[in-house]
Design a protein around this motif. Sequence first.
Motif, mmCIF file in Angstrom:
data_model
loop_
_atom_site.group_PDB
_atom_site.id
_atom_site.type_symbol
_atom_site.label_atom_id
_atom_site.label_comp_id
_atom_site.label_asym_id
_atom_site.label_seq_id
_atom_site.Cartn_x
_atom_site.Cartn_y
_atom_site.Cartn_z
ATOM 1 N N SER A 203 -11.505 9.826 12.617
ATOM 2 C CA SER A 203 -12.412 8.683 12.520
ATOM 3 C C SER A 203 -12.244 7.761 13.731
ATOM 4 O O SER A 203 -11.123 7.461 14.148
ATOM 5 N N HIS A 204 -13.371 7.339 14.297
ATOM 6 C CA HIS A 204 -13.321 6.495 15.491
ATOM 7 C C HIS A 204 -14.601 5.670 15.600
ATOM 8 O O HIS A 204 -15.586 5.947 14.907
ATOM 9 N N ARG A 205 -14.557 4.671 16.479
ATOM 10 C CA ARG A 205 -15.744 3.853 16.766
ATOM 11 C C ARG A 205 -16.053 3.936 18.259
ATOM 12 O O ARG A 205 -15.147 4.066 19.089
ATOM 13 N N LEU B 293 -9.780 5.409 22.560
ATOM 14 C CA LEU B 293 -10.319 6.537 21.801
ATOM 15 C C LEU B 293 -9.332 7.699 21.787
ATOM 16 O O LEU B 293 -8.672 7.987 22.787
ATOM 17 N N GLU C 299 -9.783 -1.059 22.450
ATOM 18 C CA GLU C 299 -9.549 0.111 21.600
ATOM 19 C C GLU C 299 -9.467 1.353 22.482
ATOM 20 O O GLU C 299 -10.245 1.503 23.434
ATOM 21 N N ARG D 237 -20.479 14.911 17.641
ATOM 22 C CA ARG D 237 -19.493 13.833 17.626
ATOM 23 C C ARG D 237 -18.444 14.047 18.719
ATOM 24 O O ARG D 237 -18.037 13.101 19.390
ATOM 25 N N PHE E 25 -19.490 1.112 16.399
ATOM 26 C CA PHE E 25 -19.895 1.739 15.135
ATOM 27 C C PHE E 25 -19.236 3.112 15.033
ATOM 28 O O PHE E 25 -18.830 3.709 16.032
ATOM 29 N N ASP E 26 -19.120 3.615 13.814
ATOM 30 C CA ASP E 26 -18.606 4.955 13.572
ATOM 31 C C ASP E 26 -19.796 5.918 13.595
ATOM 32 O O ASP E 26 -20.697 5.811 12.749
ATOM 33 N N HIS F 83 -20.083 9.002 12.807
ATOM 34 C CA HIS F 83 -20.066 10.095 11.834
ATOM 35 C C HIS F 83 -21.275 10.042 10.905
ATOM 36 O O HIS F 83 -21.998 11.031 10.735
ATOM 37 N N ASP G 276 -27.566 -0.978 16.153
ATOM 38 C CA ASP G 276 -26.251 -1.625 16.290
ATOM 39 C C ASP G 276 -26.152 -2.478 17.542
ATOM 40 O O ASP G 276 -25.155 -3.191 17.738
#
Length: 502
Positions: free
Chosen positions: A493-495, A479, A477, A321, A178-179, A181, A173
Amino acid sequence: MLSTEDTLEAAIRALLHFRTLLLAAVTFLFLANYLKTRRPKNYPPGPWRLPFVGNLFQLDVKQPHVVIQKFVKKYGNLTSLDFGTIPSVVITGLPLIKEAFTNTEQNFLNRPVTPLRKRVFNNNGLIMSNGQTWKEQRRFTMTTLKNFGLGKRSLEQRIQEEANYLVEAIGADKGQPFDPHFKINSAVSNIICSITFGERFEYEDSLFQELLRLLDEASCLESSMMCQLYNVFPTIIKYLPGSHQTVLRNWEKLKLFISCMMDSHQKDWNPDEPRDFIDAFLTEMAKYRDKTTTSFNKENLIYSTLDLFFAGSETTSNILRWSLLYITTNPEVQEKVHSEIDRVIGHRRQPSTGDRDAMPYTNAVIHEVLRMGNIIPLNVPREMTADSTLAGFHLPKGTTILTNLTGLHRDPKEWATPDTFNPEHFLENGQFKKRDSFLPFSMGKRACPGEQLARTELFIFFTALMQNFTFKPPVNETLSLKFRNGLTLAPVSHRICAVPRQ
């Protein structure tokens, strides 16, 4: 005219008769419910209950463990709650937890079997089984895990190899958001897949991703209100649409996959050269082929493998995570981890468990993530196998026991800053410090059988990621540390951004 009056009178009488019958039926049901669920003398105190549903609607399905802390504060370290018609007691505080799971553990060994769990597992497998089945499956699983590398260099090398795949996948990446998960879940699941199925999967493999999706969805939805209502009114709810139907379908699809894997293994199975858990189980089945009292059969092979697949995927994946989230939101902690890695391991050598003792800060960070991540906030439930007494209160046979790990891991008497991410909780004079009040893997005979595997994975995966990347939030963004409730607490869900380190 008289005929009309007679008809009207008959209708009124019929209506009154129906109302009388309905009132009698409702009264009988409420009386039966009261007699069935009434609390015995000297039972732990708790909040008021509604008929049939108990305290279900007093608990927020999105965060029941948080609401329970309020009840504990009001009613004490033994608090009674009814989940529908299931009587439960929440045990809080290290002294009571130790007393229950060490001194009198023989009375706390069973797992409660809810209607949903019975529908899916029916006292089979490793996690939710009881009696002879549990004893045989746990003993066999522990032995087999050791035979296939648990605690040995061979399994550690497998984890190191998978860590390389994960680093490569994240590096692709190139520092863009990116996610995590998808990639982390794939890497962690591949370790248990190599033990159970004898193979790893490419991260882009469509079947592999579908299995992980089914497992994630089932894990998330099992805490939904429809699943809770299924456990209260199974004969009614089973005919209605809802999340419980999705959960049941997903588990059936997962069982079908493992059944197909078993059939594939049987075609070229060599009892003298077992390749993985399934082969070893087939060998054990052959030994007990003529016995009717054994749990070594096709059903338990499917369910025990499914238990390992779930426990070896969801739990460790969620902790990793959480670790990236806490590291990213605490850059000063990340900097200290980077410094320790650079000093002890450097940039090129792979991390190994042999480095752990020389890396107290990194080890403390992982333990603090386990504390704050709190992925199983009320532990895996247990059930009283016999009438017992705890702290002077009577606990009847059949009572569900919930261990308040949230209360234990956030106890201000045990932790300097209980609600703040602080690796110093596990450090003393710069050295790693074990804490008695830290039980993320539970304790006693029903403690997590995969604890050693999980600890090895967490250290190697986390250290490898930190060795290769600096984690940052995406530009503009913020978190979130909010969680998604299910069988485990997972990050929403997060990036994030993984910037390669030079």
